[in-house]
Design a protein around this motif. Structure first.
Motif, short mmCIF file in Angstrom:
data_model
loop_
_atom_site.label_atom_id
_atom_site.label_comp_id
_atom_site.label_asym_id
_atom_site.label_seq_id
_atom_site.Cartn_x
_atom_site.Cartn_y
_atom_site.Cartn_z
N LEU A 195 37.43 52.95 43.66
CA LEU A 195 38.41 51.98 44.17
C LEU A 195 37.77 50.61 44.38
CD1 LEU A 195 40.38 54.23 46.68
CD2 LEU A 195 41.17 53.36 44.47
N PHE A 238 37.83 49.10 41.02
CA PHE A 238 39.21 48.69 40.73
C PHE A 238 39.55 47.36 41.40
CE2 PHE A 238 43.52 48.41 42.44
CZ PHE A 238 44.28 48.40 41.27
N LEU A 239 39.19 47.25 42.67
CA LEU A 239 39.48 46.02 43.41
C LEU A 239 38.71 44.84 42.83
CD1 LEU A 239 41.04 44.89 45.83
CD2 LEU A 239 39.05 45.39 47.26
N ALA A 299 40.42 43.88 39.59
CA ALA A 299 41.74 43.30 39.86
C ALA A 299 41.64 41.88 40.38
CB ALA A 299 42.50 44.17 40.87
N THR A 300 40.57 41.57 41.11
CA THR A 300 40.41 40.25 41.71
C THR A 300 39.41 39.37 40.98
OG1 THR A 300 38.75 41.11 43.26
CG2 THR A 300 41.04 41.13 44.00
N PHE A 340 41.97 50.53 50.83
CA PHE A 340 41.84 49.82 49.56
C PHE A 340 43.20 49.34 49.07
CE2 PHE A 340 37.52 51.49 49.16
CZ PHE A 340 36.88 50.41 48.55
N LEU A 341 44.23 50.13 49.32
CA LEU A 341 45.58 49.71 48.96
C LEU A 341 45.98 48.46 49.73
CD1 LEU A 341 48.29 50.15 47.52
CD2 LEU A 341 48.93 51.71 49.38
N TYR A 396 44.21 45.53 48.26
CA TYR A 396 44.82 45.18 46.98
C TYR A 396 46.11 44.41 47.19
CZ TYR A 396 47.58 45.74 42.72
OH TYR A 396 48.39 45.50 41.64
N ALA A 451 45.26 40.94 48.26
CA ALA A 451 44.82 40.14 47.11
C ALA A 451 46.01 39.75 46.24
CB ALA A 451 43.80 40.92 46.29
N LEU A 452 46.95 40.67 46.10
CA LEU A 452 48.15 40.41 45.29
C LEU A 452 48.97 39.29 45.92
CD1 LEU A 452 49.48 41.69 42.74
CD2 LEU A 452 50.85 43.09 44.31
N CYS A 455 44.78 38.39 42.41
CA CYS A 455 44.79 39.38 41.33
C CYS A 455 45.03 38.71 39.98
CB CYS A 455 45.88 40.42 41.57
SG CYS A 455 45.48 41.64 42.82
N PHE A 472 46.41 43.17 36.33
CA PHE A 472 46.46 44.10 37.46
C PHE A 472 47.65 43.82 38.38
CE2 PHE A 472 42.20 44.62 35.94
CZ PHE A 472 41.87 45.93 36.23
#
Length: 292
Positions: free
Chosen positions: A207, A210-211, A214-215, A267-268, A271, A274-275, A280, A284
């Motif tokens: 994760l 992934f982060l 994504a960023t 982590f969600l 995310y 960040a979104l 992001c 992503f």
């Protein structure tokens, strides 16, 4: 696109050499130096000498990464964690750390089976405070660079994967790479069901990658890693912990199903932050969000 510096491209061969040097300092010279240092730290409180001793190998890892970045990669260490802006995003880093600390403060009492005062005295706590504040972020950031940033750059050079599908192999591999060195931790070896703490380490590693993808940078995972270890060392440690730190409180357990769920949720949350803050990259961002 990610570059090591504005003027030169990342060189995979040099990156591999940095990993080899850091690995040698971490696993060969680090433990030897720790044993020697422990012999000369007998006058210090046991909790302090143990904490310093455990972190000496990571000091050596950090030294290898620092020297490798400077002399082999010809860049600053923090730029290995930066994204296409070619600068370390300090605001994003501290925002991620703050969100993580707030979440842990709320969640830990519910997922750990209870939290009690540790019994640490004010003197003991203050004696270890400065070493903890100095060594813990160093250890966490070193692991982020060693286990995630450098391997990603070695494979993808100046351009990280731009979508989840493209980055999925790297995400899975990152989870495995991060889990393996932690298999000897007490959280795994002393657990009645080793699979749960193993999944916790795997999920953290995957994760975090992934982060990072994504960023377009590793600031958020590094911040979360440092915040997590500082939280454990200073505020709530837990029974059977591999970190020899006397925090203010002690939790009853870790490495449970609740801890795994907690890891996924935090982590969600990062995310989604960040979104919402525009960090992001397009690959992503969910389709529904793009259509808005």
């Amino acid at each position: 696109m990610i570059t090591a510096t504005p003027d030169n491209h990342f060189q995979p061969v040099m990156g591999i050499l940095v990993i080899v040097v850091s690995l040698t300092l971490w696993l060969v010279f680090g433990p030897v130096l720790a044993l020697v240092a422990m012999h000369y730290m007998t006058a210090l409180p046991e909790s302090l000498s143990m904490y310093i001793g455990v972190h000496i190998p990571y000091i050596m890892m950090f030294l290898g990464l620092f020297l490798g970045a400077k002399f082999l990669l010809k860049t600053k260490l923090r730029l290995l964690l930066s994204g296409s802006e070619r600068k370390f995003r300090w605001k994003f880093f501290f925002a991620a750390a703050l969100i993580y600390i707030i979440f842990m403060t709320v969640a830990v009492p519910f997922v750990s089976g209870g939290v009690n005062k540790s019994g640490v005295t004010l003197t003991e706590y203050l004696i270890t405070l400065f070493p903890v504040l100095l060594l813990t972020p160093m250890q966490a950031v070193s692991e982020e660079i060693f286990f995630r940033a450098l391997p990603a750059r070695i494979v993808y050079k100046d351009k990280l994967p731009q979508s989840l599908l493209e980055g999925l192999p790297l995400i899975i591999i990152s989870g495995i790479i991060f889990m393996i060195p932690h298999l000897g931790n007490r959280e795994v070896t002393s657990s009645a069901s080793a699979i749960l703490p193993m999944l916790c380490y795997f999920s953290w590693g995957s994760l975090a990658m992934f982060l990072a993808l994504a960023t377009d940078g590793f600031e958020a995972p590094a911040a979360m890693h440092a915040a997590n270890n500082l939280f454990i060392a200073l505020f709530v440690n837990y029974e059977g912990s591999s970190m020899p730190a006397k925090a203010l409180f002690t939790a009853k357990s870790a490495g449970s199903l609740a801890t795994l769920i907690e890891t996924i949720i935090v982590f969600l949350i990062l995310y989604l932050f960040a979104l919402k803050s525009g960090k992001c990259i397009e690959g992503f961002i969910p389709r529904s969000k793009k259509q808005l």
